[in-house]
Motif scaffolding. Structure first.
Motif, PDB file in Angstrom:
ATOM      1  N   PHE A 151       0.923  -1.175   0.173  1.00 12.46           N
ATOM      2  CA  PHE A 151      -0.235  -0.071   0.011  1.00 12.46           C
ATOM      3  C   PHE A 151       0.863   1.297   0.096  1.00 12.46           C
ATOM      4  CE2 PHE A 151      -3.457   2.779   2.131  1.00 12.46           C
ATOM      5  CZ  PHE A 151      -4.074   2.912   1.113  1.00 12.46           C
ATOM      6  N   SER A 152       1.165   1.770  -1.209  1.00 10.65           N
ATOM      7  CA  SER A 152       2.225   2.888  -1.203  1.00 10.65           C
ATOM      8  C   SER A 152       1.728   4.013  -2.330  1.00 10.65           C
ATOM      9  CB  SER A 152       3.405   2.370  -1.844  1.00 10.65           C
ATOM     10  OG  SER A 152       3.298   1.651  -2.999  1.00 10.65           O
ATOM     11  N   VAL A 153       2.159   5.160  -2.013  1.00 13.20           N
ATOM     12  CA  VAL A 153       1.905   6.227  -2.781  1.00 13.20           C
ATOM     13  C   VAL A 153       2.717   6.360  -4.339  1.00 13.20           C
ATOM     14  CG1 VAL A 153       2.126   8.829  -3.139  1.00 13.20           C
ATOM     15  CG2 VAL A 153       1.445   7.825  -1.098  1.00 13.20           C
ATOM     16  N   ILE A 154       1.898   6.560  -5.365  1.00 11.83           N
ATOM     17  CA  ILE A 154       2.501   6.454  -6.642  1.00 11.83           C
ATOM     18  C   ILE A 154       3.134   7.906  -6.914  1.00 11.83           C
ATOM     19  CG2 ILE A 154       2.141   6.186  -9.175  1.00 11.83           C
ATOM     20  CD1 ILE A 154       0.552   3.794  -8.468  1.00 11.83           C
ATOM     21  N   ILE A 203      -2.402   9.241  -5.181  1.00  7.05           N
ATOM     22  CA  ILE A 203      -2.435   8.149  -6.020  1.00  7.05           C
ATOM     23  C   ILE A 203      -1.722   6.940  -5.556  1.00  7.05           C
ATOM     24  CG2 ILE A 203      -2.497   7.118  -8.713  1.00  7.05           C
ATOM     25  CD1 ILE A 203      -4.412   9.762  -8.128  1.00  7.05           C
ATOM     26  N   VAL A 204      -2.385   5.877  -5.228  1.00  6.18           N
ATOM     27  CA  VAL A 204      -1.823   4.713  -4.509  1.00  6.18           C
ATOM     28  C   VAL A 204      -1.941   3.441  -5.166  1.00  6.18           C
ATOM     29  CG1 VAL A 204      -2.146   5.741  -2.218  1.00  6.18           C
ATOM     30  CG2 VAL A 204      -3.802   4.435  -2.901  1.00  6.18           C
ATOM     31  N   MET A 212      -1.509 -11.276  -5.289  1.00  9.82           N
ATOM     32  CA  MET A 212      -2.921 -10.724  -5.643  1.00  9.82           C
ATOM     33  C   MET A 212      -2.503  -9.640  -6.817  1.00  9.82           C
ATOM     34  SD  MET A 212      -5.421 -12.139  -4.189  1.00  9.82           S
ATOM     35  CE  MET A 212      -6.663 -10.883  -4.090  1.00  9.82           C
ATOM     36  N   PRO A 213      -3.406  -9.489  -7.765  1.00  8.08           N
ATOM     37  CA  PRO A 213      -3.370  -8.320  -8.597  1.00  8.08           C
ATOM     38  C   PRO A 213      -3.377  -6.947  -8.269  1.00  8.08           C
ATOM     39  CG  PRO A 213      -5.746  -9.457  -8.916  1.00  8.08           C
ATOM     40  CD  PRO A 213      -4.816 -10.314  -7.744  1.00  8.08           C
ATOM     41  N   PRO A 214      -2.421  -5.969  -8.456  1.00  6.08           N
ATOM     42  CA  PRO A 214      -2.401  -4.879  -7.936  1.00  6.08           C
ATOM     43  C   PRO A 214      -3.402  -3.850  -8.428  1.00  6.08           C
ATOM     44  CG  PRO A 214      -0.746  -5.055  -9.919  1.00  6.08           C
ATOM     45  CD  PRO A 214      -1.501  -6.396  -9.593  1.00  6.08           C
ATOM     46  N   LYS A 215      -3.882  -3.146  -7.715  1.00 11.61           N
ATOM     47  CA  LYS A 215      -4.937  -2.184  -8.163  1.00 11.61           C
ATOM     48  C   LYS A 215      -4.430  -0.673  -7.815  1.00 11.61           C
ATOM     49  CE  LYS A 215      -8.806  -5.097  -7.214  1.00 11.61           C
ATOM     50  NZ  LYS A 215     -10.310  -5.158  -6.415  1.00 11.61           N
ATOM     51  N   VAL A 216      -4.921   0.167  -8.577  1.00 13.46           N
ATOM     52  CA  VAL A 216      -4.559   1.530  -8.330  1.00 13.46           C
ATOM     53  C   VAL A 216      -5.858   2.502  -8.017  1.00 13.46           C
ATOM     54  CG1 VAL A 216      -3.724   3.728  -9.516  1.00 13.46           C
ATOM     55  CG2 VAL A 216      -2.677   1.543 -10.141  1.00 13.46           C
ATOM     56  N   GLY A 217      -5.632   3.557  -6.925  1.00  9.95           N
ATOM     57  CA  GLY A 217      -6.781   4.052  -6.278  1.00  9.95           C
ATOM     58  C   GLY A 217      -6.289   5.444  -5.836  1.00  9.95           C
ATOM     59  N   PHE A 218      -7.287   6.168  -5.152  1.00 14.45           N
ATOM     60  CA  PHE A 218      -6.730   7.428  -4.560  1.00 14.45           C
ATOM     61  C   PHE A 218      -7.342   7.614  -3.242  1.00 14.45           C
ATOM     62  CE2 PHE A 218     -11.107   8.556  -6.162  1.00 14.45           C
ATOM     63  CZ  PHE A 218     -11.369   9.409  -5.426  1.00 14.45           C
ATOM     64  N   LEU A 219      -6.526   8.419  -2.444  1.00 13.70           N
ATOM     65  CA  LEU A 219      -6.790   8.791  -1.158  1.00 13.70           C
ATOM     66  C   LEU A 219      -7.364  10.114  -1.046  1.00 13.70           C
ATOM     67  CD1 LEU A 219      -4.139   6.667   0.822  1.00 13.70           C
ATOM     68  CD2 LEU A 219      -6.358   6.123   0.739  1.00 13.70           C
ATOM     69  N   SER A 220      -8.465  10.368  -0.483  1.00 14.94           N
ATOM     70  CA  SER A 220      -8.850  11.724  -0.297  1.00 14.94           C
ATOM     71  C   SER A 220      -9.107  12.113   1.136  1.00 14.94           C
ATOM     72  CB  SER A 220     -10.200  11.901  -1.202  1.00 14.94           C
ATOM     73  OG  SER A 220     -11.152  11.007  -0.568  1.00 14.94           O
TER      74      SER A 220
END
Length: 653
Positions: A151-154, A203-204, A212-220
């Motif tokens: 769980f890391s920041v891109i 964007i994380v 497990m497959p990676p997912k991209v999401g955002f933290l607000s």
């Protein structure tokens, strides 16, 4: 549907239903998971809400992970599901307990339903009409093995750049400091406030667990008087974006009048789903899932009355399930004036439809034809792709999971003066099948006049989406004809008998000067047309073992006096002409031209391991074995202009 945690914990309906649905955890179309014990409860207004939060840890399992902002900054956090899409319970979990032993068997599709022995069963997947067997080793290779739990920041992005249509996934999460870790509370609070003050989102990259497959999401950031947390929503990938173009409403005949705009605005306002006392109508927490309700009611009825038909309880079940969604009388009365006004300002006129006979062209590939090639393209290996695609000095890059590029096929078969090119439809069919299987986007143009051919080549060269793909091909097939009486140059004969110049009207249009979005991308131009009247009948072969060698292309950068790099007009381009200057090309009246037939055979059998330039050379090698009834032979004219790298097509990847 994405609902913040504050909305969820203020819905006392969820809390009241918790006792009954505690183990299942669903409350209608969305599954709402209550509360958070790590948050302060001073802002809650009812005892039920406090109870929901205090029970959170008991009924919701946290996802504990180290949130990595940079290499030296890790914050232990816990993630909790807030909203999750409800799924119909599995029949495996719903079936009653029984003392028997379960038996799973596969049977054949015959009258006796013959059981297939376990040792004769292999894994397979349906690919079109074919079933492709899959071994356990192949299944293992197909699995995605990613990095461990992460769980890391891109990167960071402006909050305004995240549009709602970027949202995907079936759930929403919140992230709070790890329980009992005061240090993480301080760090995460600073991070949340920094995002809020700078109006940014993070964007994380999220990997739930190992492999497990990676997912991209955002933290607000969400900041309330007595609580603060990060809200996580999954984002779509670029391949999921679909660009849809709608016709403009700014045209004079489509412009809306002020009355029409006002009527639509009033209609939207009248459809506000808020009651007169300020209560929200049709809340998701008040509406059960109609599909789930119908399935359960019908199943219960058939269990109690097995002799009845499944259709008997269906209508009643549908009626009961849709009852909560019925439009209220208040809403009908409120919208009636607006609907009446819309009907007045948007008059509807009845038109009598006139049926016109329309000629529909079916591409040759859909017509029954004999003598078509049977394509069985061997796929390239992923190791072969990885080995070559990293070598950018010697190989053009190719992006997988998208088409390789565009292919333009122009075939001129009919002419105003007659003299059709019989058999050319086989070339079209073979090329269409070949490049569709090689994962290209194919555009077919037939029987163009000179202006249409110039226009279509120019439009193809200037396509903006060339920049999204790896290469392009252009095939032009027609008769050849002399451009002048004495210069000896031949061009392409169009349907209107006008002869166009190959260099000027085709090659120059696809050069870097005209095709800006193709700069740096390989272009392959194949011209299948006679370049003279001479029939090449060959010579007696006295040295049968003599081979052929090709010159090596050397790339040099030219610079002007200011030191800026100049882009060459002709670069990354290969021109394949069906015959040398002055000679005719050979076409079989039943099978098509020698060039296209052999090119399709070579590409389908060798593209998995050879680059395109080599495939062209192998096509010419195959032509050495072709001889016509009048001892005709044919030699290709292969020209390379700045093609100093290899392009592999990697079929099947």
């Amino acid at each position: 549907m994405f609902i913040s945690v504050v909305f969820i914990i203020q819905e006392t309906t969820c809390v009241n239903n918790t006792k009954f649905f505690r183990k299942k955890g669903y409350f209608g179309p969305c599954q709402h998971i209550e509360g958070d014990a790590t948050m302060s409860t001073s802002h809650l207004e009812t005892d039920a809400e406090v109870t929901a939060l205090s029970n959170f840890r008991k009924w919701s399992k946290p996802w504990n992970v180290d949130f990595r902002i940079s290499d030296g900054l890790l914050i232990p956090v816990s993630g909790y599901l807030i909203v999750k899409r409800e799924k119909l319970a599995s029949w495996k979990n719903e079936r009653p307990e029984f003392d028997g032993v379960g038996h799973k068997a596969y049977v054949k599709k015959n009258e006796k339903m013959t059981e297939v022995p376990a040792n004769e069963i292999i894994i397979g997947y349906q690919y079109g009409s074919k079933t492709i067997p899959f071994s356990a080793e192949a299944e293992k290779e197909m699995k995605l093995y990613s990095e461990p739990k992460d769980f890391s920041v891109i990167c960071f992005a402006g909050a305004a750049t995240i549009q709602e249509y970027f949202f995907t996934g079936d759930s929403t999460m919140i992230f709070v400091p790890r329980s009992g870790d005061q240090n993480s509370q301080v760090k995460l609070s600073a991070f949340i406030h920094a995002l809020a003050e700078s109006k940014k989102v993070a964007i994380v990259r999220r990997v739930y667990s190992d492999n497990m497959p990676p997912k991209v999401g955002f933290l607000s950031p969400v900041i309330k008087p007595s609580t603060e947390y990060l809200q996580y929503i999954t984002l779509i990938y670029s391949e999921d974006v679909r660009k849809i173009t709608f016709p403009s409403l700014l045209e004079e005949k489509k412009k809306l009048t002020d009355d029409q705009k006002g009527a639509i605005d009033d209609l939207i306002d009248s459809m506000d789903l808020t009651s007169s006392d300020g209560r929200e109508l049709y809340r998701s927490v008040d509406i059960p899932n109609p599909y789930s309700k119908v399935v359960r009611q019908v199943s219960r009825h058939l269990l109690l009355h097995p002799e009845t038909s499944v259709m008997e309880p269906m209508d009643e079940a549908k009626k009961q399930a849709m009852k909560p969604l019925e439009v209220s009388n208040d809403l009908i009365e409120k919208t009636a004036p607006s609907l009446k006004k819309v009907a007045e300002v948007f008059p509807v006129r009845a038109f009598k439809r006139i049926k016109q006979k329309k000629e529909t062209f079916h591409p040759p590939r859909y017509q029954e034809q004999d003598d078509l090639l049977n394509f069985d393209i061997r796929p390239a290996s992923l190791d072969f792709y990885n080995m070559n695609n990293k070598n950018t000095k010697e190989c053009y890059p190719v992006v997988l999971n998208r088409p390789r590029g565009h292919v333009l096929i122009i075939n001129i078969n009919s002419f105003e003066s007659g003299n059709p090119r019989l058999g050319s439809e086989k070339d079209v069919s073979n090329l269409l099948m070949l490049f569709e299987k090689l994962n290209f986007i194919v555009t077919l143009k037939l029987d163009l006049n000179a202006n249409e051919l110039r226009r279509d080549v120019k439009n193809f060269a200037q396509r903006e989406d060339h920049k999204d793909y790896s290469c392009c091909f252009v095939f032009i097939m027609s008769h050849g004809g002399p451009l002048g009486s004495n210069n000896g140059q031949w061009g392409i004969v169009c349907r209107d008998e006008v002869i166009i110049n190959i260099e000027k009207d085709v090659i120059n249009i696809l050069s870097n000067r005209e095709a800006k979005h193709l700069i740096g991308k390989p272009r392959f131009i194949v011209i299948n047309a006679c370049r003279g009247n001479w029939a090449d009948t060959g010579i007696a072969n006295t040295t049968p073992n003599v081979g052929y060698t090709s010159q090596t292309q050397v790339h040099t950068d030219s610079r002007n006096e200011s030191g800026n790099v100049r882009i060459r007009t002709f670069d990354d381009m290969v021109i394949l002409l069906s015959s040398p200057p002055g000679y005719a090309s050979v076409r079989d009246l039943s099978c098509g031209t020698w060039l296209i037939t052999n090119l399709c055979k070579v590409f389908s059998s060798r593209a998995f391991e050879k680059d395109v330039l080599t495939l062209f050379r192998l096509t010419d090698e195959a032509l050495k074995h072709e001889t016509g009834p009048g001892s005709e032979v044919q030699t290709l004219d292969l020209q390379s202009r700045g093609m100093n790298k290899d392009l592999f097509l990697y079929p099947g990847l």
